[in-house]
Design an enzyme around this catalytic site. Structure first.
Site, PDB file in Angstrom:
ATOM      1  N   GLU A 288      20.398  49.466   2.363  1.00  0.00           N
ATOM      2  CA  GLU A 288      21.575  48.833   2.964  1.00  0.00           C
ATOM      3  C   GLU A 288      21.706  49.197   4.437  1.00  0.00           C
ATOM      4  O   GLU A 288      22.136  48.376   5.259  1.00  0.00           O
ATOM      5  CB  GLU A 288      22.840  49.246   2.194  1.00  0.00           C
ATOM      6  CG  GLU A 288      22.896  48.725   0.770  1.00  0.00           C
ATOM      7  CD  GLU A 288      22.802  47.207   0.702  1.00  0.00           C
ATOM      8  OE1 GLU A 288      23.569  46.529   1.422  1.00  0.00           O
ATOM      9  OE2 GLU A 288      21.960  46.696  -0.047  1.00  0.00           O
ATOM     10  N   TRP A 291      19.328  46.987   6.188  1.00  0.00           N
ATOM     11  CA  TRP A 291      19.911  45.646   6.338  1.00  0.00           C
ATOM     12  C   TRP A 291      20.799  45.584   7.578  1.00  0.00           C
ATOM     13  O   TRP A 291      20.772  44.595   8.328  1.00  0.00           O
ATOM     14  CB  TRP A 291      20.752  45.283   5.104  1.00  0.00           C
ATOM     15  CG  TRP A 291      20.023  44.587   3.998  1.00  0.00           C
ATOM     16  CD1 TRP A 291      19.689  45.113   2.783  1.00  0.00           C
ATOM     17  CD2 TRP A 291      19.555  43.225   3.973  1.00  0.00           C
ATOM     18  NE1 TRP A 291      19.041  44.169   2.018  1.00  0.00           N
ATOM     19  CE2 TRP A 291      18.947  43.004   2.715  1.00  0.00           C
ATOM     20  CE3 TRP A 291      19.603  42.175   4.891  1.00  0.00           C
ATOM     21  CZ2 TRP A 291      18.390  41.779   2.355  1.00  0.00           C
ATOM     22  CZ3 TRP A 291      19.048  40.950   4.540  1.00  0.00           C
ATOM     23  CH2 TRP A 291      18.445  40.762   3.287  1.00  0.00           C
ATOM     24  N   TRP A 320      28.497  18.995   5.339  1.00  0.00           N
ATOM     25  CA  TRP A 320      29.616  19.818   4.880  1.00  0.00           C
ATOM     26  C   TRP A 320      30.863  18.974   4.717  1.00  0.00           C
ATOM     27  O   TRP A 320      31.101  18.037   5.492  1.00  0.00           O
ATOM     28  CB  TRP A 320      29.885  20.951   5.882  1.00  0.00           C
ATOM     29  CG  TRP A 320      28.719  21.850   6.135  1.00  0.00           C
ATOM     30  CD1 TRP A 320      27.988  21.933   7.283  1.00  0.00           C
ATOM     31  CD2 TRP A 320      28.147  22.796   5.224  1.00  0.00           C
ATOM     32  NE1 TRP A 320      26.991  22.867   7.140  1.00  0.00           N
ATOM     33  CE2 TRP A 320      27.057  23.425   5.892  1.00  0.00           C
ATOM     34  CE3 TRP A 320      28.440  23.179   3.913  1.00  0.00           C
ATOM     35  CZ2 TRP A 320      26.272  24.392   5.297  1.00  0.00           C
ATOM     36  CZ3 TRP A 320      27.650  24.155   3.319  1.00  0.00           C
ATOM     37  CH2 TRP A 320      26.588  24.749   4.004  1.00  0.00           C
ATOM     38  N   ASN A 355      31.006  44.231  -1.556  1.00  0.00           N
ATOM     39  CA  ASN A 355      29.872  43.448  -1.070  1.00  0.00           C
ATOM     40  C   ASN A 355      29.412  42.378  -2.061  1.00  0.00           C
ATOM     41  O   ASN A 355      29.102  41.245  -1.675  1.00  0.00           O
ATOM     42  CB  ASN A 355      28.698  44.355  -0.718  1.00  0.00           C
ATOM     43  CG  ASN A 355      27.584  43.592  -0.025  1.00  0.00           C
ATOM     44  OD1 ASN A 355      27.802  42.971   1.005  1.00  0.00           O
ATOM     45  ND2 ASN A 355      26.390  43.620  -0.604  1.00  0.00           N
ATOM     46  N   TRP A 373      29.965  27.012   6.288  1.00  0.00           N
ATOM     47  CA  TRP A 373      29.925  28.476   6.285  1.00  0.00           C
ATOM     48  C   TRP A 373      30.594  29.081   7.510  1.00  0.00           C
ATOM     49  O   TRP A 373      31.118  30.203   7.462  1.00  0.00           O
ATOM     50  CB  TRP A 373      28.478  28.971   6.184  1.00  0.00           C
ATOM     51  CG  TRP A 373      27.571  28.501   7.309  1.00  0.00           C
ATOM     52  CD1 TRP A 373      26.830  27.358   7.335  1.00  0.00           C
ATOM     53  CD2 TRP A 373      27.329  29.161   8.550  1.00  0.00           C
ATOM     54  NE1 TRP A 373      26.139  27.258   8.514  1.00  0.00           N
ATOM     55  CE2 TRP A 373      26.415  28.358   9.284  1.00  0.00           C
ATOM     56  CE3 TRP A 373      27.777  30.359   9.105  1.00  0.00           C
ATOM     57  CZ2 TRP A 373      25.955  28.705  10.560  1.00  0.00           C
ATOM     58  CZ3 TRP A 373      27.322  30.716  10.381  1.00  0.00           C
ATOM     59  CH2 TRP A 373      26.420  29.892  11.092  1.00  0.00           C
ATOM     60  N   TRP A 396      26.814  35.546   5.737  1.00  0.00           N
ATOM     61  CA  TRP A 396      27.221  34.163   5.518  1.00  0.00           C
ATOM     62  C   TRP A 396      26.034  33.202   5.580  1.00  0.00           C
ATOM     63  O   TRP A 396      25.926  32.282   4.766  1.00  0.00           O
ATOM     64  CB  TRP A 396      28.295  33.758   6.538  1.00  0.00           C
ATOM     65  CG  TRP A 396      29.657  34.111   6.019  1.00  0.00           C
ATOM     66  CD1 TRP A 396      30.381  35.237   6.290  1.00  0.00           C
ATOM     67  CD2 TRP A 396      30.435  33.356   5.086  1.00  0.00           C
ATOM     68  NE1 TRP A 396      31.556  35.228   5.584  1.00  0.00           N
ATOM     69  CE2 TRP A 396      31.619  34.083   4.849  1.00  0.00           C
ATOM     70  CE3 TRP A 396      30.251  32.138   4.444  1.00  0.00           C
ATOM     71  CZ2 TRP A 396      32.617  33.628   3.983  1.00  0.00           C
ATOM     72  CZ3 TRP A 396      31.237  31.677   3.582  1.00  0.00           C
ATOM     73  CH2 TRP A 396      32.403  32.424   3.359  1.00  0.00           C
TER      74      TRP A 396
END
Length: 481
Positions: A288, A291, A320, A355, A373, A396
């Site tokens: 993590e 990341w 969208w 998360n 998004w 996202w």
């Protein structure tokens, strides 16, 4: 060039609200010439970046603690406020001249707006015969350092992580200590700045101090407590929102009262120095941290993501839906999907979201409601106490299948299945959706009609099928083009 003899160094604090392991502050203090710290509140950045009121209050509370902690080391903290980012170079140069500072030290920030701001300041100082020095503290490995065999940046996390670990192993992983106490005679400044109350006057704040106490001592205490036990169960329990199984360090990393290097050294210590073997809980948590580095690198290597654009350019043509009422129901946690509603209400109540739930609600918005998004990304930043552009944008775009390492468009979380798997007894749902408190465990994930609670606003199976078909058309058009 100005003489550096008996002159001080100006340290520009941003998202590095700590004394320990602060490269800019530590190195300035080591120079032995006296240090003046400065924090600049930019109204334009607050508006443009949709900074959450809870995050602004968190910063305010950290600044109060920083003033005290720095004063104990004879380092004054000057507070400045500007309307536009373009005013910052002049304000910093004026302060440096007024306080006899020959150099400006600061720790790097990587999103495009911040990079442009810092470049403008650096050029302005250079043009006016002042030194500046930039350090790295938000990442273990600076952007631009991790490259594949062709010298190109990575777009897939797994390959990035493999190379990252190879390189990070070679680094001296020892955090800086406290900055040296400065000569007392240099601990005074002219009446250059403003009070903390004045700095935030008229700024919308949300006090979540009961949940998120400020300061690096709190951050280090949470890190030590997590590394002392819960980290070993992190892999098996991290996806269970009803359990206190995550570190809850993200707000402190976001404002910089804790550094990634402090986190990594604590994890390595808990795992007897092993990076990718030993405790699965520790190695999963280290992933993590990688990341976080990865997404910081992405903002520099692919600046298009900082321009409200998808990294996968062809996905910008995705159709969208523009439905304000559906978006508002999602924001309020009134979708009729219990796990989604519980998560969105957790965000509203606490300024934070687990998360696993961030992925669930993001996929629901983008793949089931088919809402852009970017609206979800901006809403999160307006609410999150741990709002960090790189991590938020990366998450996202992953969920929407538009970014680096994106989830394949056909991989769409079913929120009911996710709920049954990760909140099996409905404890988390009942905590945040009291309307469902009396619903049985068997029915909690897909409840029957309940007074005061809405029916599901969308058919999950039908909307999933429709989204996949639209992505297939989009990808087919892209490959033909």
């Amino acid at each position: 060039m100005v003489s550096s003899e008996n002159q001080r160094i100006l340290v520009w604090l941003r998202n590095d609200m700590r004394l320990r392991d602060n490269p800019a502050l530590y190195n300035a203090a080591e120079a032995g010439e006296g240090v003046v710290a400065v924090y600049v509140l930019c109204e334009d950045f607050i508006e443009r970046h949709s900074t959450a009121p809870s995050r602004l209050d968190f910063i305010r509370r950290h600044l109060r603690q920083m003033q005290t902690d720095l004063a104990e080391r004879n380092i004054p903290l000057v507070l400045l406020r500007v309307r536009r980012a373009g005013e910052i170079p002049h304000q910093l140069l004026s302060l440096s001249r007024r306080e006899g500072c020959h150099s400006l030290y600061f720790n790097a920030e990587y999103p495009l707006d911040e990079l442009n701001r810092d470049r403008a300041v650096a050029e302005y100082f250079h043009d006016h015969d002042r030194h500046y020095k930039r350090f790295h503290d938000r990442v273990i490995l600076p952007p631009g350092k991790v490259r594949n065999g062709q010298g190109e940046p990575y777009q897939v996390f797994t390959a990035f992580k493999r190379r990252w670990i190879q390189m990070a192993r070679e680094l001296p992983m020892v955090p800086h200590g406290l900055p040296a106490v400065q000569p007392k005679a240099l601990g005074q400044v002219s009446d250059a700045g403003m009070t903390l109350d004045s700095l935030f006057r008229g700024v919308h704040l949300k006090d979540l101090s009961a949940l998120w106490p400020a300061g690096e001592e709190e951050a280090l205490s949470r890190l030590a407590e997590f590394a002392d036990g819960p980290i070993r169960d992190y892999k098996s329990k991290r996806d269970l929102p009803a359990e206190a199984a995550t570190s809850t360090l993200s707000p402190y990393l976001a404002v910089g009262s804790l550094s990634p290097r402090q986190c990594l050294t604590a994890a390595l210590s808990a795992n007897e120095g092993r990076w990718d073997e030993g405790s699965e809980g520790v190695t999963t948590w280290i992933s993590e941290l990688v990341w976080r580095d990865f997404y910081q690198h992405v903002t520099v290597d692919f600046p298009v993501v900082c321009k409200h654009k998808p990294l996968q350019g062809h996905t910008d043509a995705f159709p969208w839906r523009d439905d304000e009422e559906d978006f508002n129901r999602w924001r309020r946690g009134e979708t009729g999907i219990p796990i989604v509603d519980a998560a969105m209400r957790q965000l509203l109540d606490t300024g934070w979201m687990h998360n696993r739930l961030r992925m669930i609600v993001a996929m629901f918005l983008t793949k089931n409601l088919r809402i852009d998004w970017r609206l979800g990304e901006r809403w999160f930043m307006s609410q999150l106490i741990d709002g960090d552009f790189a991590a938020n944008n990366g998450g996202w775009q992953w969920s929407a299948s538009t970014g680096t390492d994106a989830a394949p468009y056909f991989r769409i979380f079913n929120p009911v299945t996710q709920s049954e798997r990760f909140d099996p007894d409905g404890r988390f749902i009942r905590k945040y959706v009291p309307e469902l408190a009396r619903v049985s465990t068997r029915q909690i994930h897909q409840p029957p009609p309940v007074p005061g609670y809405p029916a599901p606003m969308v058919d999950l199976k039908a909307s999933r099928k429709e989204t996949i078909a639209l992505f297939q058309q989009l990808n087919g058009s892209s490959s033909k083009g």
